[in-house]
Design a protein around this motif. Structure first.
Motif, mmCIF file in Angstrom:
data_model
loop_
_atom_site.group_PDB
_atom_site.id
_atom_site.type_symbol
_atom_site.label_atom_id
_atom_site.label_comp_id
_atom_site.label_asym_id
_atom_site.label_seq_id
_atom_site.Cartn_x
_atom_site.Cartn_y
_atom_site.Cartn_z
ATOM 1 N N PHE A 329 0.839 -1.198 0.000
ATOM 2 C CA PHE A 329 0.000 0.000 0.000
ATOM 3 C C PHE A 329 0.880 1.257 0.000
ATOM 4 O O PHE A 329 1.793 1.382 0.822
ATOM 5 N N PHE A 330 0.583 2.178 -0.921
ATOM 6 C CA PHE A 330 1.320 3.453 -0.968
ATOM 7 C C PHE A 330 0.536 4.550 -0.244
ATOM 8 O O PHE A 330 -0.666 4.729 -0.476
ATOM 9 N N TYR A 331 1.256 5.273 0.617
ATOM 10 C CA TYR A 331 0.663 6.464 1.236
ATOM 11 C C TYR A 331 1.759 7.540 1.245
ATOM 12 O O TYR A 331 2.380 7.824 2.276
ATOM 13 N N VAL A 332 2.003 8.075 0.056
ATOM 14 C CA VAL A 332 3.199 8.906 -0.157
ATOM 15 C C VAL A 332 2.846 10.144 -0.997
ATOM 16 O O VAL A 332 1.718 10.296 -1.453
ATOM 17 N N GLY A 333 3.852 11.013 -1.205
ATOM 18 C CA GLY A 333 3.662 12.189 -2.063
ATOM 19 C C GLY A 333 2.845 13.280 -1.397
ATOM 20 O O GLY A 333 2.037 13.937 -2.052
ATOM 21 N N GLN A 334 3.084 13.484 -0.089
ATOM 22 C CA GLN A 334 2.291 14.485 0.658
ATOM 23 C C GLN A 334 2.731 15.923 0.401
ATOM 24 O O GLN A 334 2.119 16.857 0.927
ATOM 25 N N GLY A 335 3.771 16.099 -0.411
ATOM 26 C CA GLY A 335 4.166 17.426 -0.893
ATOM 27 C C GLY A 335 4.252 18.480 0.201
ATOM 28 O O GLY A 335 4.809 18.243 1.277
ATOM 29 N N GLY A 336 3.661 19.646 -0.082
ATOM 30 C CA GLY A 336 3.698 20.753 0.875
ATOM 31 C C GLY A 336 2.399 20.888 1.642
ATOM 32 O O GLY A 336 2.092 21.953 2.190
ATOM 33 N N PHE A 337 1.611 19.803 1.681
ATOM 34 C CA PHE A 337 0.271 19.897 2.269
ATOM 35 C C PHE A 337 -0.038 18.699 3.169
ATOM 36 O O PHE A 337 -1.189 18.445 3.496
ATOM 37 N N GLY A 338 0.991 17.954 3.565
ATOM 38 C CA GLY A 338 0.780 16.690 4.278
ATOM 39 C C GLY A 338 0.187 16.844 5.669
ATOM 40 O O GLY A 338 -0.491 15.942 6.162
ATOM 41 N N ILE A 339 0.413 18.000 6.298
ATOM 42 C CA ILE A 339 -0.129 18.199 7.644
ATOM 43 C C ILE A 339 -1.597 18.627 7.529
ATOM 44 O O ILE A 339 -2.473 18.052 8.178
ATOM 45 N N GLN A 340 -1.822 19.618 6.686
ATOM 46 C CA GLN A 340 -3.174 20.203 6.621
ATOM 47 C C GLN A 340 -4.200 19.232 6.049
ATOM 48 O O GLN A 340 -5.396 19.395 6.261
ATOM 49 N N THR A 341 -3.746 18.213 5.308
ATOM 50 C CA THR A 341 -4.670 17.238 4.726
ATOM 51 C C THR A 341 -4.746 15.952 5.540
ATOM 52 O O THR A 341 -5.538 15.055 5.209
ATOM 53 N N SER A 342 -3.921 15.838 6.590
ATOM 54 C CA SER A 342 -3.734 14.523 7.220
ATOM 55 C C SER A 342 -5.021 13.891 7.765
ATOM 56 O O SER A 342 -5.228 12.680 7.546
ATOM 57 N N PRO A 343 -5.919 14.621 8.430
ATOM 58 C CA PRO A 343 -7.093 13.914 8.967
ATOM 59 C C PRO A 343 -7.946 13.246 7.880
ATOM 60 O O PRO A 343 -8.267 12.062 7.983
ATOM 61 N N ALA A 344 -8.282 14.002 6.836
ATOM 62 C CA ALA A 344 -9.142 13.421 5.783
ATOM 63 C C ALA A 344 -8.384 12.385 4.973
ATOM 64 O O ALA A 344 -8.915 11.301 4.671
ATOM 65 N N ALA A 345 -7.132 12.694 4.623
ATOM 66 C CA ALA A 345 -6.366 11.760 3.784
ATOM 67 C C ALA A 345 -6.156 10.430 4.510
ATOM 68 O O ALA A 345 -6.269 9.361 3.905
ATOM 69 N N ALA A 346 -5.881 10.493 5.818
ATOM 70 C CA ALA A 346 -5.639 9.248 6.572
ATOM 71 C C ALA A 346 -6.926 8.428 6.690
ATOM 72 O O ALA A 346 -6.894 7.194 6.615
ATOM 73 N N LYS A 347 -8.050 9.120 6.869
ATOM 74 C CA LYS A 347 -9.340 8.392 6.953
ATOM 75 C C LYS A 347 -9.613 7.680 5.630
ATOM 76 O O LYS A 347 -9.995 6.509 5.601
ATOM 77 N N ILE A 348 -9.391 8.399 4.525
ATOM 78 C CA ILE A 348 -9.611 7.803 3.197
ATOM 79 C C ILE A 348 -8.666 6.620 3.004
ATOM 80 O O ILE A 348 -9.073 5.530 2.569
ATOM 81 N N ALA A 349 -7.397 6.819 3.343
ATOM 82 C CA ALA A 349 -6.404 5.739 3.162
ATOM 83 C C ALA A 349 -6.804 4.513 3.971
ATOM 84 O O ALA A 349 -6.729 3.384 3.481
ATOM 85 N N ALA A 350 -7.243 4.724 5.216
ATOM 86 C CA ALA A 350 -7.606 3.582 6.079
ATOM 87 C C ALA A 350 -8.796 2.831 5.492
ATOM 88 O O ALA A 350 -8.864 1.598 5.542
ATOM 89 N N GLN A 351 -9.738 3.583 4.913
ATOM 90 C CA GLN A 351 -10.923 2.917 4.342
ATOM 91 C C GLN A 351 -10.564 2.163 3.061
ATOM 92 O O GLN A 351 -11.024 1.036 2.855
ATOM 93 N N ILE A 352 -9.715 2.752 2.232
ATOM 94 C CA ILE A 352 -9.291 2.033 1.010
ATOM 95 C C ILE A 352 -8.518 0.775 1.417
ATOM 96 O O ILE A 352 -8.716 -0.308 0.870
ATOM 97 N N LEU A 353 -7.636 0.935 2.411
ATOM 98 C CA LEU A 353 -6.836 -0.220 2.845
ATOM 99 C C LEU A 353 -7.734 -1.347 3.362
ATOM 100 O O LEU A 353 -7.475 -2.525 3.123
#
Ligand SMILES: Cc1cc2nc3c(=O)[nH]c(=O)nc-3n(C[C@H](O)[C@H](O)[C@H](O)COP(=O)(O)OP(=O)(O)OC[C@H]3O[C@@H](n4cnc5c(N)ncnc54)[C@H](O)[C@@H]3O)c2cc1C
Length: 375
Positions: A329-353
């Motif tokens: 599973f890839f969870y990479v490429g957070q660029g310059g926005f990895g902190i501000q997107t972390s809650p939603a992105a992590a929830k999405i990643a966990a559900q896809i996983l």
């Protein structure tokens, strides 16, 4: 050999937020989760070096849905997760020179389909927020929602809440290699080997290296250096001053306390994944650009640092299972926005996983844009 359901490589904001969200899913088949972190201190490379702001426009219109969807959690996290708010409203002034009015139009056009409050403002309004400007920075877009993020508190909250849910975080534990055989990964570190059903690459700037060492075709994630400097000024500045960000991408700065500012030349210098340090030339460029807009006297450089921002080719994050290796599973490429997107992105990643549909409050987000399948 310790056996886990999931092993995550990297304990930055990406790896820790994902671990928390995975462990927090009720009736998940994946309950035994472990994070391997090469450094003694998690967040040492990118997460701990950020400029710490939440801006719905930063990263562009395809990042905005992740940033906006993270806002409520960051502003009002569940009490049992964190007793307080991670955000402190500041506002952002996106400014342009007299001969750059097209940048104002472009920004308004770019976000016309996004739910972001943006106002094109008059010179007098800019004067009230950034008085005594030099030369011709006379056009701006006001972004009232922009806020500071308490990054250390957020990262710590993800780690401590993950630990409460029995996630193991192993620091000073470098992922060396992984082999997939008979439905399980064997993962080697210098001290010992582990087994896991699913291996997650959340290694930030090392994403490519970690994929190669797992015998998985890497996604082209490239690290870039970004420079920051803290200056002490000779005069007091209003601490309510917004984030000042140049629309031509030449700098941003924000006031930190009475007479300190954090300044960046907004540089993006391709480099290897490493413990990066700022170059004198980039500090000089930052100060020169700063002095071009305000005539505030600089007393001294308090500190300077640089960190790594890692981008995929289209500058969007990569969230999902590898196309060829279904347990990678890839969870990479957070660029310059990895902190501000972390809650939603992590929830999405966990559900896809977990192979679950994305939760209702995130279902408006087009997750295909972030899929590894696009490469
Ligand atoms: C100067 C600067 C300013 C920024 N400003 C902002 C901002 O204002 N707002 C915002 O949202 N974002 C900002 N960012 C971006 C943000 O910091 C990153 O997007 C985010 O921190 C990336 O998180 P990560 O977990 O992917 O990476 P990292 O924090 O780098 O974590 C990856 C981890 O993987 C570990 N790792 C790598 N290889 C291995 C291995 N082989 N074995 C074990 N562990 C390994 C690394 O040690 C590292 O700790 C900024 C970044 C920089 C550099």
């Amino acid at each position: 050999m310790q056996d886990y359901d999931i092993i995550i490589v990297g304990a930055g904001i990406a790896g820790t937020s994902l671990a928390y969200e995975l462990a927090n899913i009720e009736h998940s088949p994946y309950k035994k989760i472990c994070i391997l972190e090469q450094e003694y201190a998690p967040g040492y490379h990118a997460t701990g070096r950020s400029a710490a702001f939440w801006s719905q426009t930063y990263g562009g219109p395809d990042i905005e849905p992740l940033t906006s969807a993270s806002g409520e959690f960051l502003r009002n996290p569940p009490k049992k997760f964190y007793d307080g708010s991670f955000l402190n409203n500041r506002g952002a002034l996106n400014i342009a020179r007299t001969n750059q009015t097209h940048l104002i139009t472009d920004m308004i056009d770019n976000f016309s389909d996004n739910a972001v409050e943006l106002q094109s403002v008059k010179e007098s309004y800019i004067d009230s927020l950034l008085p005594n400007r030099n030369n011709d920075w006379n056009y701006a877009i006001w972004e009232p929602g922009c806020s500071d993020i308490d990054v250390a508190a957020l990262h710590y909250a993800y780690m401590s809440n993950a630990k409460k849910l029995e996630v193991d975080i192993k620091c000073s534990c470098t992922f060396d290699s992984a082999f997939y055989d008979n439905g399980r990964w064997t993962i080697n570190t210098p001290k010992q080997s582990y087994r896991a059903q699913i291996l997650v690459n959340a290694a930030g700037a090392w994403a490519r290296d970690v994929a190669l060492k797992s015998n998985v075709k890497p996604i082209d994630i490239k690290p870039f250096r970004r420079t920051m400097v803290e200056l002490e000024l000779d005069q007091d500045i209003s601490i309510n001053m917004p984030l000042i960000i140049a629309l031509d991408g030449s700098f941003y700065f924000k006031v930190m306390g009475r007479n300190h500012i954090w300044l960046s030349p907004h540089d993006e210098i391709a480099c290897d994944a490493a413990d990066v340090a700022p170059e004198e030339i980039d500090i000089a460029i930052a100060i020169d650009r700063f002095q071009n807009i305000v005539d505030w006297k600089i007393k001294r450089i308090v500190r300077k640092w640089a960190g790594l921002r890692s981008f995929s080719k289209d500058r969007l994050p990569v969230i999902g299972y590898d196309v060829r290796q279904p347990n990678y599973f890839f969870y990479v490429g957070q660029g310059g926005f990895g902190i501000q997107t972390s809650p939603a992105a992590a929830k999405i990643a966990a559900q896809i996983l977990n192979k679950k549909p994305v939760a209702d409050n995130l279902s408006h987000i087009d997750i295909n844009k972030y899929s590894p399948n696009r490469f």
